[in-house]
Design a protein around this motif. Structure first.
Motif, PDB file in Angstrom:
ATOM      1  N   THR A 140      47.261  34.871  46.219  1.00  0.00           N
ATOM      2  CA  THR A 140      47.041  35.647  44.999  1.00  0.00           C
ATOM      3  C   THR A 140      46.961  37.148  45.292  1.00  0.00           C
ATOM      4  O   THR A 140      46.619  37.567  46.403  1.00  0.00           O
ATOM      5  CB  THR A 140      45.732  35.216  44.294  1.00  0.00           C
ATOM      6  OG1 THR A 140      44.609  35.539  45.137  1.00  0.00           O
ATOM      7  CG2 THR A 140      45.742  33.726  43.963  1.00  0.00           C
ATOM      8  N   ASP A 141      47.258  37.937  44.279  1.00  0.00           N
ATOM      9  CA  ASP A 141      47.157  39.394  44.402  1.00  0.00           C
ATOM     10  C   ASP A 141      45.724  39.818  44.711  1.00  0.00           C
ATOM     11  O   ASP A 141      45.508  40.744  45.487  1.00  0.00           O
ATOM     12  CB  ASP A 141      47.626  40.075  43.109  1.00  0.00           C
ATOM     13  CG  ASP A 141      49.123  39.942  42.897  1.00  0.00           C
ATOM     14  OD1 ASP A 141      49.860  39.659  43.877  1.00  0.00           O
ATOM     15  OD2 ASP A 141      49.578  40.119  41.746  1.00  0.00           O
ATOM     16  N   THR A 142      44.759  39.138  44.089  1.00  0.00           N
ATOM     17  CA  THR A 142      43.353  39.491  44.324  1.00  0.00           C
ATOM     18  C   THR A 142      42.990  39.258  45.782  1.00  0.00           C
ATOM     19  O   THR A 142      42.314  40.084  46.401  1.00  0.00           O
ATOM     20  CB  THR A 142      42.424  38.673  43.396  1.00  0.00           C
ATOM     21  OG1 THR A 142      42.826  38.883  42.042  1.00  0.00           O
ATOM     22  CG2 THR A 142      40.978  39.086  43.563  1.00  0.00           C
ATOM     23  N   TYR A 143      43.435  38.162  46.339  1.00  0.00           N
ATOM     24  CA  TYR A 143      43.156  37.870  47.748  1.00  0.00           C
ATOM     25  C   TYR A 143      43.786  38.928  48.650  1.00  0.00           C
ATOM     26  O   TYR A 143      43.146  39.422  49.581  1.00  0.00           O
ATOM     27  CB  TYR A 143      43.661  36.473  48.135  1.00  0.00           C
ATOM     28  CG  TYR A 143      43.346  36.128  49.564  1.00  0.00           C
ATOM     29  CD1 TYR A 143      42.135  35.536  49.907  1.00  0.00           C
ATOM     30  CD2 TYR A 143      44.243  36.427  50.591  1.00  0.00           C
ATOM     31  CE1 TYR A 143      41.830  35.240  51.219  1.00  0.00           C
ATOM     32  CE2 TYR A 143      43.947  36.136  51.905  1.00  0.00           C
ATOM     33  CZ  TYR A 143      42.739  35.542  52.217  1.00  0.00           C
ATOM     34  OH  TYR A 143      42.435  35.266  53.531  1.00  0.00           O
ATOM     35  N   PHE A 144      45.050  39.277  48.375  1.00  0.00           N
ATOM     36  CA  PHE A 144      45.717  40.297  49.188  1.00  0.00           C
ATOM     37  C   PHE A 144      44.977  41.629  49.120  1.00  0.00           C
ATOM     38  O   PHE A 144      44.815  42.307  50.131  1.00  0.00           O
ATOM     39  CB  PHE A 144      47.179  40.480  48.759  1.00  0.00           C
ATOM     40  CG  PHE A 144      48.079  39.352  49.155  1.00  0.00           C
ATOM     41  CD1 PHE A 144      48.169  38.921  50.473  1.00  0.00           C
ATOM     42  CD2 PHE A 144      48.850  38.709  48.208  1.00  0.00           C
ATOM     43  CE1 PHE A 144      49.007  37.877  50.850  1.00  0.00           C
ATOM     44  CE2 PHE A 144      49.687  37.661  48.564  1.00  0.00           C
ATOM     45  CZ  PHE A 144      49.759  37.245  49.880  1.00  0.00           C
ATOM     46  N   LEU A 145      44.514  41.999  47.934  1.00  0.00           N
ATOM     47  CA  LEU A 145      43.759  43.245  47.789  1.00  0.00           C
ATOM     48  C   LEU A 145      42.430  43.160  48.544  1.00  0.00           C
ATOM     49  O   LEU A 145      42.042  44.111  49.230  1.00  0.00           O
ATOM     50  CB  LEU A 145      43.516  43.551  46.304  1.00  0.00           C
ATOM     51  CG  LEU A 145      42.767  44.839  46.005  1.00  0.00           C
ATOM     52  CD1 LEU A 145      43.471  46.056  46.612  1.00  0.00           C
ATOM     53  CD2 LEU A 145      42.613  45.009  44.490  1.00  0.00           C
ATOM     54  N   HIS A 146      41.762  42.032  48.439  1.00  0.00           N
ATOM     55  CA  HIS A 146      40.498  41.820  49.158  1.00  0.00           C
ATOM     56  C   HIS A 146      40.714  41.955  50.667  1.00  0.00           C
ATOM     57  O   HIS A 146      39.964  42.645  51.364  1.00  0.00           O
ATOM     58  CB  HIS A 146      39.930  40.436  48.814  1.00  0.00           C
ATOM     59  CG  HIS A 146      38.690  40.098  49.545  1.00  0.00           C
ATOM     60  ND1 HIS A 146      38.690  39.399  50.727  1.00  0.00           N
ATOM     61  CD2 HIS A 146      37.388  40.375  49.263  1.00  0.00           C
ATOM     62  CE1 HIS A 146      37.449  39.253  51.146  1.00  0.00           C
ATOM     63  NE2 HIS A 146      36.643  39.832  50.283  1.00  0.00           N
ATOM     64  N   GLU A 147      41.756  41.326  51.158  1.00  0.00           N
ATOM     65  CA  GLU A 147      42.068  41.379  52.584  1.00  0.00           C
ATOM     66  C   GLU A 147      42.389  42.814  53.022  1.00  0.00           C
ATOM     67  O   GLU A 147      41.920  43.285  54.058  1.00  0.00           O
ATOM     68  CB  GLU A 147      43.246  40.449  52.868  1.00  0.00           C
ATOM     69  CG  GLU A 147      43.523  40.235  54.324  1.00  0.00           C
ATOM     70  CD  GLU A 147      44.632  39.227  54.545  1.00  0.00           C
ATOM     71  OE1 GLU A 147      45.749  39.433  54.015  1.00  0.00           O
ATOM     72  OE2 GLU A 147      44.393  38.235  55.240  1.00  0.00           O
ATOM     73  N   LYS A 148      43.182  43.510  52.216  1.00  0.00           N
ATOM     74  CA  LYS A 148      43.566  44.890  52.523  1.00  0.00           C
ATOM     75  C   LYS A 148      42.330  45.801  52.553  1.00  0.00           C
ATOM     76  O   LYS A 148      42.171  46.612  53.466  1.00  0.00           O
ATOM     77  CB  LYS A 148      44.565  45.388  51.477  1.00  0.00           C
ATOM     78  CG  LYS A 148      45.029  46.804  51.667  1.00  0.00           C
ATOM     79  CD  LYS A 148      46.002  47.207  50.568  1.00  0.00           C
ATOM     80  CE  LYS A 148      46.347  48.673  50.656  1.00  0.00           C
ATOM     81  NZ  LYS A 148      47.207  49.089  49.548  1.00  0.00           N
ATOM     82  N   MET A 149      41.467  45.658  51.562  1.00  0.00           N
ATOM     83  CA  MET A 149      40.268  46.508  51.496  1.00  0.00           C
ATOM     84  C   MET A 149      39.304  46.207  52.638  1.00  0.00           C
ATOM     85  O   MET A 149      38.701  47.125  53.201  1.00  0.00           O
ATOM     86  CB  MET A 149      39.571  46.349  50.151  1.00  0.00           C
ATOM     87  CG  MET A 149      40.344  46.965  49.005  1.00  0.00           C
ATOM     88  SD  MET A 149      39.413  46.928  47.471  1.00  0.00           S
ATOM     89  CE  MET A 149      38.291  48.299  47.781  1.00  0.00           C
ATOM     90  N   THR A 150      39.171  44.939  52.989  1.00  0.00           N
ATOM     91  CA  THR A 150      38.278  44.554  54.077  1.00  0.00           C
ATOM     92  C   THR A 150      38.772  45.135  55.397  1.00  0.00           C
ATOM     93  O   THR A 150      37.988  45.684  56.179  1.00  0.00           O
ATOM     94  CB  THR A 150      38.165  43.018  54.161  1.00  0.00           C
ATOM     95  OG1 THR A 150      37.667  42.526  52.910  1.00  0.00           O
ATOM     96  CG2 THR A 150      37.235  42.590  55.277  1.00  0.00           C
ATOM     97  N   LYS A 151      40.071  45.028  55.635  1.00  0.00           N
ATOM     98  CA  LYS A 151      40.655  45.575  56.861  1.00  0.00           C
ATOM     99  C   LYS A 151      40.495  47.096  56.896  1.00  0.00           C
ATOM    100  O   LYS A 151      40.109  47.669  57.920  1.00  0.00           O
ATOM    101  CB  LYS A 151      42.131  45.192  56.946  1.00  0.00           C
ATOM    102  CG  LYS A 151      42.801  45.657  58.202  1.00  0.00           C
ATOM    103  CD  LYS A 151      44.251  45.248  58.260  1.00  0.00           C
ATOM    104  CE  LYS A 151      44.895  45.782  59.519  1.00  0.00           C
ATOM    105  NZ  LYS A 151      46.313  45.510  59.579  1.00  0.00           N
ATOM    106  N   SER A 152      40.769  47.750  55.785  1.00  0.00           N
ATOM    107  CA  SER A 152      40.636  49.200  55.711  1.00  0.00           C
ATOM    108  C   SER A 152      39.188  49.636  55.947  1.00  0.00           C
ATOM    109  O   SER A 152      38.940  50.619  56.654  1.00  0.00           O
ATOM    110  CB  SER A 152      41.125  49.686  54.343  1.00  0.00           C
ATOM    111  OG  SER A 152      40.884  51.054  54.193  1.00  0.00           O
ATOM    112  N   PHE A 153      38.251  48.897  55.371  1.00  0.00           N
ATOM    113  CA  PHE A 153      36.836  49.227  55.560  1.00  0.00           C
ATOM    114  C   PHE A 153      36.460  49.116  57.039  1.00  0.00           C
ATOM    115  O   PHE A 153      35.802  50.007  57.579  1.00  0.00           O
ATOM    116  CB  PHE A 153      35.953  48.303  54.719  1.00  0.00           C
ATOM    117  CG  PHE A 153      34.494  48.607  54.837  1.00  0.00           C
ATOM    118  CD1 PHE A 153      33.954  49.730  54.221  1.00  0.00           C
ATOM    119  CD2 PHE A 153      33.656  47.785  55.551  1.00  0.00           C
ATOM    120  CE1 PHE A 153      32.601  50.034  54.326  1.00  0.00           C
ATOM    121  CE2 PHE A 153      32.304  48.069  55.666  1.00  0.00           C
ATOM    122  CZ  PHE A 153      31.776  49.196  55.053  1.00  0.00           C
TER     123      PHE A 153
END
Length: 119
Positions: free
Chosen positions: A19-32
């Motif tokens: 899902t798009d939400t999962y991809f965004l969550h993963e991206k934000m977690t990695k960036s953080f």
């Protein structure tokens, strides 16, 4: 959790990962994690408590890529909002996970672990 529920949770977890939400969550977690410059390794063990984490972060902000505390707090709030959205969108999955044993949770999350190892 029964075998049927376990298999359903495994399937639902794989679907959530697309899902798009999962991809965004993963991206934000990695960036953080990147913005934290490996300082999370030194964070207090109960850093999931937001107040404890923010107090610790205030003392260590210069070791991170965040310029100001309010920037870090806003990022954390955005990450929390995405996590909450992902849980809401996958309510049944998270209800199943809440009843799973630790070993079942590891197996349910195996696609994430495998994906992480492959990087």
């Amino acid at each position: 959790m029964s075998t049927v529920e376990f298999n359903l949770a495994c399937d639902e977890y794989k679907k959530m990962m697309e899902t798009d939400t999962y991809f965004l969550h993963e991206k934000m977690t990695k960036s953080f994690a990147e913005k934290m410059n490996n300082t999370l390794l030194l964070a207090p063990p109960n850093f999931w408590d937001k107040d404890v984490f923010l107090n610790w972060l205030k003392l260590n902000i210069k070791k991170t890529q965040f310029k100001l505390m309010n920037e870090a707090e806003e990022y954390i709030d955005n990450m929390t909002a995405i996590s909450d959205k992902m849980i809401k969108e996958n309510k049944h999955l998270y209800e199943l996970i809440s009843r799973a044993t630790n070993q079942q949770v590891i197996e349910i999350r195996k696609p994430f672990i495998d994906k992480t190892k492959a990087r």
